[in-house]
Design a protein around this motif. Structure first.
Motif, mmCIF file in Angstrom:
data_model
loop_
_atom_site.group_PDB
_atom_site.id
_atom_site.type_symbol
_atom_site.label_atom_id
_atom_site.label_comp_id
_atom_site.label_asym_id
_atom_site.label_seq_id
_atom_site.Cartn_x
_atom_site.Cartn_y
_atom_site.Cartn_z
ATOM 1 N N LEU A 23 16.858 2.957 -2.721
ATOM 2 C CA LEU A 23 16.723 1.506 -2.730
ATOM 3 C C LEU A 23 18.048 0.804 -2.460
ATOM 4 N N GLU A 24 19.139 1.539 -2.605
ATOM 5 C CA GLU A 24 20.466 0.962 -2.410
ATOM 6 C C GLU A 24 20.999 1.191 -1.000
ATOM 7 N N ARG A 25 20.618 2.301 -0.376
ATOM 8 C CA ARG A 25 21.083 2.622 0.975
ATOM 9 C C ARG A 25 20.376 1.737 2.002
ATOM 10 N N PRO A 26 20.953 1.582 3.184
ATOM 11 C CA PRO A 26 20.308 0.761 4.213
ATOM 12 C C PRO A 26 19.169 1.517 4.907
ATOM 13 N N LEU A 27 18.103 1.752 4.162
ATOM 14 C CA LEU A 27 16.920 2.423 4.692
ATOM 15 C C LEU A 27 15.811 1.394 4.865
ATOM 16 N N VAL A 28 14.853 1.706 5.710
ATOM 17 C CA VAL A 28 13.744 0.788 5.966
ATOM 18 C C VAL A 28 12.447 1.447 5.492
ATOM 19 N N PRO A 29 11.869 0.928 4.421
ATOM 20 C CA PRO A 29 10.600 1.483 3.954
ATOM 21 C C PRO A 29 9.433 0.935 4.764
ATOM 22 N N HIS A 30 8.278 1.523 4.540
ATOM 23 C CA HIS A 30 7.051 0.990 5.115
ATOM 24 C C HIS A 30 6.281 0.300 4.003
ATOM 25 N N LEU A 31 5.914 -0.932 4.271
ATOM 26 C CA LEU A 31 5.170 -1.757 3.324
ATOM 27 C C LEU A 31 3.697 -1.698 3.713
ATOM 28 N N VAL A 32 2.860 -1.346 2.737
ATOM 29 C CA VAL A 32 1.423 -1.253 2.973
ATOM 30 C C VAL A 32 0.749 -2.454 2.311
ATOM 31 N N THR A 33 -0.035 -3.167 3.103
ATOM 32 C CA THR A 33 -0.852 -4.268 2.596
ATOM 33 C C THR A 33 -2.303 -3.933 2.919
ATOM 34 N N LEU A 34 -3.219 -4.703 2.352
ATOM 35 C CA LEU A 34 -4.643 -4.459 2.574
ATOM 36 C C LEU A 34 -5.248 -5.589 3.396
ATOM 37 N N LEU A 35 -5.915 -5.200 4.472
ATOM 38 C CA LEU A 35 -6.601 -6.174 5.312
ATOM 39 C C LEU A 35 -7.824 -6.711 4.560
ATOM 40 N N PRO A 36 -8.392 -7.825 4.995
ATOM 41 C CA PRO A 36 -9.552 -8.389 4.294
ATOM 42 C C PRO A 36 -10.719 -7.414 4.110
ATOM 43 N N ASP A 37 -10.880 -6.456 5.032
ATOM 44 C CA ASP A 37 -11.978 -5.482 4.878
ATOM 45 C C ASP A 37 -11.596 -4.304 3.972
ATOM 46 N N GLY A 38 -10.371 -4.349 3.395
ATOM 47 C CA GLY A 38 -9.945 -3.308 2.462
ATOM 48 C C GLY A 38 -9.180 -2.161 3.090
ATOM 49 N N THR A 39 -9.083 -2.121 4.422
ATOM 50 C CA THR A 39 -8.345 -1.036 5.052
ATOM 51 C C THR A 39 -6.841 -1.314 4.957
ATOM 52 N N PRO A 40 -6.053 -0.248 4.820
ATOM 53 C CA PRO A 40 -4.606 -0.443 4.698
ATOM 54 C C PRO A 40 -3.951 -0.721 6.043
ATOM 55 N N ARG A 41 -2.841 -1.418 5.974
ATOM 56 C CA ARG A 41 -2.010 -1.705 7.142
ATOM 57 C C ARG A 41 -0.568 -1.500 6.727
ATOM 58 N N THR A 42 0.229 -0.883 7.580
ATOM 59 C CA THR A 42 1.616 -0.602 7.235
ATOM 60 C C THR A 42 2.559 -1.178 8.287
ATOM 61 N N SER A 43 3.742 -1.565 7.809
ATOM 62 C CA SER A 43 4.770 -2.036 8.730
ATOM 63 C C SER A 43 6.138 -1.821 8.088
ATOM 64 N N PRO A 44 7.157 -1.526 8.911
ATOM 65 C CA PRO A 44 8.509 -1.421 8.362
ATOM 66 C C PRO A 44 8.954 -2.793 7.872
ATOM 67 N N ALA A 45 9.728 -2.797 6.794
ATOM 68 C CA ALA A 45 10.107 -4.086 6.214
ATOM 69 C C ALA A 45 11.475 -4.005 5.549
ATOM 70 N N TRP A 46 12.362 -4.897 5.938
ATOM 71 C CA TRP A 46 13.651 -5.003 5.256
ATOM 72 C C TRP A 46 13.418 -5.546 3.855
ATOM 73 N N PHE A 47 14.246 -5.106 2.912
ATOM 74 C CA PHE A 47 14.063 -5.519 1.528
ATOM 75 C C PHE A 47 15.382 -5.490 0.776
ATOM 76 N N SER A 48 15.358 -6.051 -0.422
ATOM 77 C CA SER A 48 16.452 -5.888 -1.375
ATOM 78 C C SER A 48 15.815 -5.519 -2.707
ATOM 79 N N TYR A 49 16.612 -4.944 -3.586
ATOM 80 C CA TYR A 49 16.126 -4.555 -4.914
ATOM 81 C C TYR A 49 17.131 -5.056 -5.936
ATOM 82 N N ASP A 50 16.649 -5.782 -6.938
ATOM 83 C CA ASP A 50 17.552 -6.363 -7.937
ATOM 84 C C ASP A 50 17.478 -5.666 -9.295
ATOM 85 N N GLY A 51 16.842 -4.506 -9.348
ATOM 86 C CA GLY A 51 16.682 -3.789 -10.605
ATOM 87 C C GLY A 51 15.347 -4.056 -11.273
#
Length: 144
Positions: A23-51
């Motif tokens: 969470l501290e290194r400059p890595l890019v995770p994949h964020l999974v969200t759910l479409l209205p029909d319940g199927t998952p969708r993923t995309s790379p996403a920049w983030f920060s973590y504050d603890g």
């Protein structure tokens, strides 16, 4: 006796200390969200973590935002590019959506990734910060 290189799945919101570097290194995770029909969708996403929260930057016109508006439950998977199958999965909920008209988080995370925005760049707007509270994690230390 369990192999000390492996982390057992955790069914708590606690992020293992041995995985915090992901969470501290400059890595890019994949964020999974759910479409209205319940199927998952993923995309790379920049983030920060504050603890406590993972914070993602998005625009209100992006599909990540529109899917979260329908269902705030999300998951993140981040792999360690140096050690094969070492990864951290975090499941959670977007608890807050905060306007970010100056793209503060985008610029801060871009700096973490050594990305320089062109001074004249026009950023898509309006931007928001998505505040994810972890509710469960799974991790595996892989083979080093």
């Amino acid at each position: 006796m369990a192999d000390s290189k492996q982390s057992a799945p955790l069914e708590s919101a606690t992020i293992p200390e041995s995985m915090l570097d992901l969470l501290e290194r400059p890595l890019v995770p994949h964020l999974v969200t759910l479409l209205p029909d319940g199927t998952p969708r993923t995309s790379p996403a920049w983030f920060s973590y504050d603890g406590e929260f993972l914070k993602f930057t998005a625009t209100t016109s992006h599909i990540v935002y529109t899917t979260i508006a329908t269902n705030p439950h999300v998951a993140v998977s981040i792999a360690d590019p140096q050690y094969g199958m070492r990864y951290l999965e975090i499941r959670g909920v977007i608890e807050k959506i905060e306007p970010d008209p100056e793209a503060t988080l985008l610029y801060a995370v871009g700096k973490k990734h050594n990305y320089e925005f062109a001074p004249q760049a026009v950023l898509p707007a309006p931007r928001v910060i998505l505040w994810m509270r972890p509710t469960a994690t799974t991790s595996f230390n892989g083979s080093k």
